[in-house]
Design a protein around this motif. Structure first.
Motif, PDB file in Angstrom:
ATOM      1  N   GLN A  26       0.841  -1.189   0.000  1.00 22.81           N
ATOM      2  CA  GLN A  26       0.000   0.000   0.000  1.00 22.81           C
ATOM      3  C   GLN A  26       0.878   1.241   0.000  1.00 22.81           C
ATOM      4  O   GLN A  26       1.755   1.378   0.835  1.00 22.81           O
ATOM      5  N   THR A  27       0.641   2.128  -0.954  1.00 23.42           N
ATOM      6  CA  THR A  27       1.397   3.365  -1.043  1.00 23.42           C
ATOM      7  C   THR A  27       0.435   4.544  -1.035  1.00 23.42           C
ATOM      8  O   THR A  27      -0.305   4.757  -1.999  1.00 23.42           O
ATOM      9  N   ASP A  28       0.419   5.280   0.064  1.00 28.41           N
ATOM     10  CA  ASP A  28      -0.399   6.476   0.189  1.00 28.41           C
ATOM     11  C   ASP A  28       0.515   7.698   0.231  1.00 28.41           C
ATOM     12  O   ASP A  28       1.713   7.577   0.499  1.00 28.41           O
ATOM     13  N   ARG A  29      -0.057   8.855  -0.018  1.00 32.55           N
ATOM     14  CA  ARG A  29       0.720  10.096  -0.013  1.00 32.55           C
ATOM     15  C   ARG A  29       0.004  11.145   0.826  1.00 32.55           C
ATOM     16  O   ARG A  29      -1.165  11.436   0.583  1.00 32.55           O
ATOM     17  N   LEU A  30       0.722  11.700   1.783  1.00 31.02           N
ATOM     18  CA  LEU A  30       0.174  12.758   2.632  1.00 31.02           C
ATOM     19  C   LEU A  30       0.924  14.059   2.342  1.00 31.02           C
ATOM     20  O   LEU A  30       2.155  14.092   2.404  1.00 31.02           O
ATOM     21  N   TYR A  31       0.158  15.095   2.024  1.00 28.15           N
ATOM     22  CA  TYR A  31       0.730  16.410   1.717  1.00 28.15           C
ATOM     23  C   TYR A  31       0.462  17.352   2.895  1.00 28.15           C
ATOM     24  O   TYR A  31      -0.672  17.779   3.109  1.00 28.15           O
ATOM     25  N   PRO A  32       1.482  17.685   3.677  1.00 30.69           N
ATOM     26  CA  PRO A  32       1.292  18.630   4.785  1.00 30.69           C
ATOM     27  C   PRO A  32       1.067  20.052   4.255  1.00 30.69           C
ATOM     28  O   PRO A  32       1.409  20.359   3.104  1.00 30.69           O
ATOM     29  N   VAL A  33       0.501  20.900   5.082  1.00 31.38           N
ATOM     30  CA  VAL A  33       0.361  22.311   4.714  1.00 31.38           C
ATOM     31  C   VAL A  33       1.743  22.916   4.505  1.00 31.38           C
ATOM     32  O   VAL A  33       1.974  23.677   3.565  1.00 31.38           O
ATOM     33  N   ASP A  34       2.674  22.562   5.377  1.00 28.37           N
ATOM     34  CA  ASP A  34       4.064  22.988   5.238  1.00 28.37           C
ATOM     35  C   ASP A  34       4.951  21.750   5.239  1.00 28.37           C
ATOM     36  O   ASP A  34       4.808  20.884   6.098  1.00 28.37           O
ATOM     37  N   GLY A  35       5.869  21.660   4.285  1.00 26.40           N
ATOM     38  CA  GLY A  35       6.774  20.520   4.251  1.00 26.40           C
ATOM     39  C   GLY A  35       6.581  19.653   3.029  1.00 26.40           C
ATOM     40  O   GLY A  35       5.706  19.893   2.186  1.00 26.40           O
ATOM     41  N   GLU A  36       7.421  18.637   2.937  1.00 21.86           N
ATOM     42  CA  GLU A  36       7.426  17.748   1.778  1.00 21.86           C
ATOM     43  C   GLU A  36       6.381  16.641   1.920  1.00 21.86           C
ATOM     44  O   GLU A  36       5.970  16.279   3.029  1.00 21.86           O
ATOM     45  N   VAL A  37       5.982  16.103   0.778  1.00 28.42           N
ATOM     46  CA  VAL A  37       5.045  14.989   0.758  1.00 28.42           C
ATOM     47  C   VAL A  37       5.644  13.787   1.485  1.00 28.42           C
ATOM     48  O   VAL A  37       6.846  13.533   1.417  1.00 28.42           O
ATOM     49  N   VAL A  38       4.805  13.057   2.209  1.00 31.11           N
ATOM     50  CA  VAL A  38       5.236  11.848   2.914  1.00 31.11           C
ATOM     51  C   VAL A  38       4.599  10.647   2.227  1.00 31.11           C
ATOM     52  O   VAL A  38       3.370  10.589   2.087  1.00 31.11           O
ATOM     53  N   ILE A  39       5.428   9.711   1.801  1.00 33.91           N
ATOM     54  CA  ILE A  39       4.944   8.532   1.086  1.00 33.91           C
ATOM     55  C   ILE A  39       5.064   7.318   2.000  1.00 33.91           C
ATOM     56  O   ILE A  39       6.131   7.056   2.561  1.00 33.91           O
ATOM     57  N   GLY A  40       3.975   6.597   2.175  1.00 40.00           N
ATOM     58  CA  GLY A  40       3.997   5.433   3.040  1.00 40.00           C
ATOM     59  C   GLY A  40       2.633   4.772   3.102  1.00 40.00           C
ATOM     60  O   GLY A  40       1.885   4.780   2.117  1.00 40.00           O
ATOM     61  N   LYS A  41       2.287   4.248   4.253  1.00 40.06           N
ATOM     62  CA  LYS A  41       1.020   3.563   4.443  1.00 40.06           C
ATOM     63  C   LYS A  41       0.251   4.230   5.575  1.00 40.06           C
ATOM     64  O   LYS A  41       0.774   4.382   6.684  1.00 40.06           O
TER      65      LYS A  41
END
Length: 343
Positions: A26-41
């Motif tokens: 499973q590969t999900d992507r979380l985009y914070p308001v500030d900072g780089e995208v985080v790729i994980g589960k």
């Protein structure tokens, strides 16, 4: 020769296994308001925020610090809908999202996200006069009841507050905005106080409005959003002052805000010029009030709520200064552009 063929077959088997393993991960992507995208589960989701496991480590993000989450398996309509919403194109987002068949979405997190964005786009369209406020409220309430632990919970209570306020149901608006005080995000807590002040102002509770708005205006901002809320609170405090009979002081307060205005922040600018119009009107300076509201009408027509307010005020002011034709034009624009808000 046999050994070579066996080695090759083994290598092929391992390669296929590796590819299959990667495909099932499973590969999900979380985009914070500030900072780089985080790729994980995505590990857990609650109304407080999201925990995502990336590179074997859990990372926690508060709900107010998340711009968006992309889930593996997102339908293309949802992906496009999210993008349109981030651009403020709610009508196009709604057109995409209403094509989704929720029953065919197997992952609960994806279905919840789709339901939120569908309710949000519908609600924002209604707030822009292009939909039914009551139906949009029912859709947003339905989302909260079905998804009480969504990380969109507090965003939905804000939407419900906006819808209630637009319908003149100030008690409900205060209730919904009040939920935001429980958010993990400091900006949301501050906005809750600010919105509560606006509701009291709309109800004519000047003392209560002044108390709430002064709290926000007197704080030390730590983020861009808290700075914006501070500026908006100062503009609303000027309206309070004008309604208390201190019109000249109110005008000076707003003019000070205009001097430091960020022209790129059109939403804030529109509210400030409407505050100037209200202050001039309270001072009996109808022509000056017209000029202030005209600034919003002509320069910030993309800001629906403040544009509607300016048009309604202009319809009354044009009549007062003996120009019924201009008043009719303002009412006509209001009815044409915002049929759901022209009453």
């Amino acid at each position: 020769m046999i050994a070579t063929r066996t080695l090759t077959a083994t290598a092929i088997f391992l390669l296929v296994s590796l590819v299959a393993g990667n495909a099932s991960a499973q590969t999900d992507r979380l985009y914070p308001v500030d900072g780089e995208v985080v790729i994980g589960k995505i590990k857990t989701i609650s109304k407080e925020g999201v925990i995502i496991t990336a590179s074997g480590k859990d990372q926690t993000f508060a709900a107010g610090d998340i711009q968006r989450v992309l889930f593996q398996g997102d339908p293309p309509e949802l992906t496009r809908g999210r993008d349109f919403i981030l651009d403020g194109q709610y009508d196009q987002a709604y057109d995409q999202l209403k094509q989704l068949d929720m029953a065919k979405i197997s992952r609960d997190d994806i279905r919840s996200d789709a339901q939120f964005y569908l309710a949000l786009s519908q609600g924002e369209m209604s707030l822009a006069g292009q939909g039914d406020l009551t139906k949009s409220t029912q859709a947003a309430l339905g989302f909260v009841k079905q998804n009480p632990q969504s990380w969109h919970f507090y965003d939905t209570t804000r939407l419900l507050g906006d819808l209630a306020k637009a319908m003149g149901n100030y008690e409900k608006a205060a209730l919904f905005y009040g939920y935001m005080r429980g958010a993990p995000s400091l900006d949301m807590k501050v906005e809750s106080v600010y919105q509560g002040g606006l509701v009291k102002l709309a109800q004519g509770d000047l003392a209560g409005a002044k108390e709430d708005l002064s709290k926000v205006a007197g704080m030390k901002p730590t983020t861009v959003e808290s700075k914006r809320l501070q500026t908006l609170s100062k503009a609303s405090l000027a309206v309070v002052a004008a309604k208390e009979g201190q019109a000249q002081q109110a005008i000076e307060m707003v003019n000070d805000l205009i001097k430091t205005l960020n022209p790129a922040d059109t939403a804030t600018a529109a509210r400030i010029y409407n505050a100037l119009g209200a202050s001039y009107a309270a001072a009996g300076k109808d022509e000056d009030a017209i000029l202030a509201y005209l600034h919003t009408q002509l320069m910030y027509s993309m800001q629906a709520a403040t544009h509607v307010e300016a048009l309604k005020e202009l319809a009354q002011l044009w009549t007062k200064v003996g120009k019924p034709d201009r008043a009719a034009q303002a009412r006509g624009e209001l009815q044409k552009r915002y049929p759901g808000l022209s009453g």
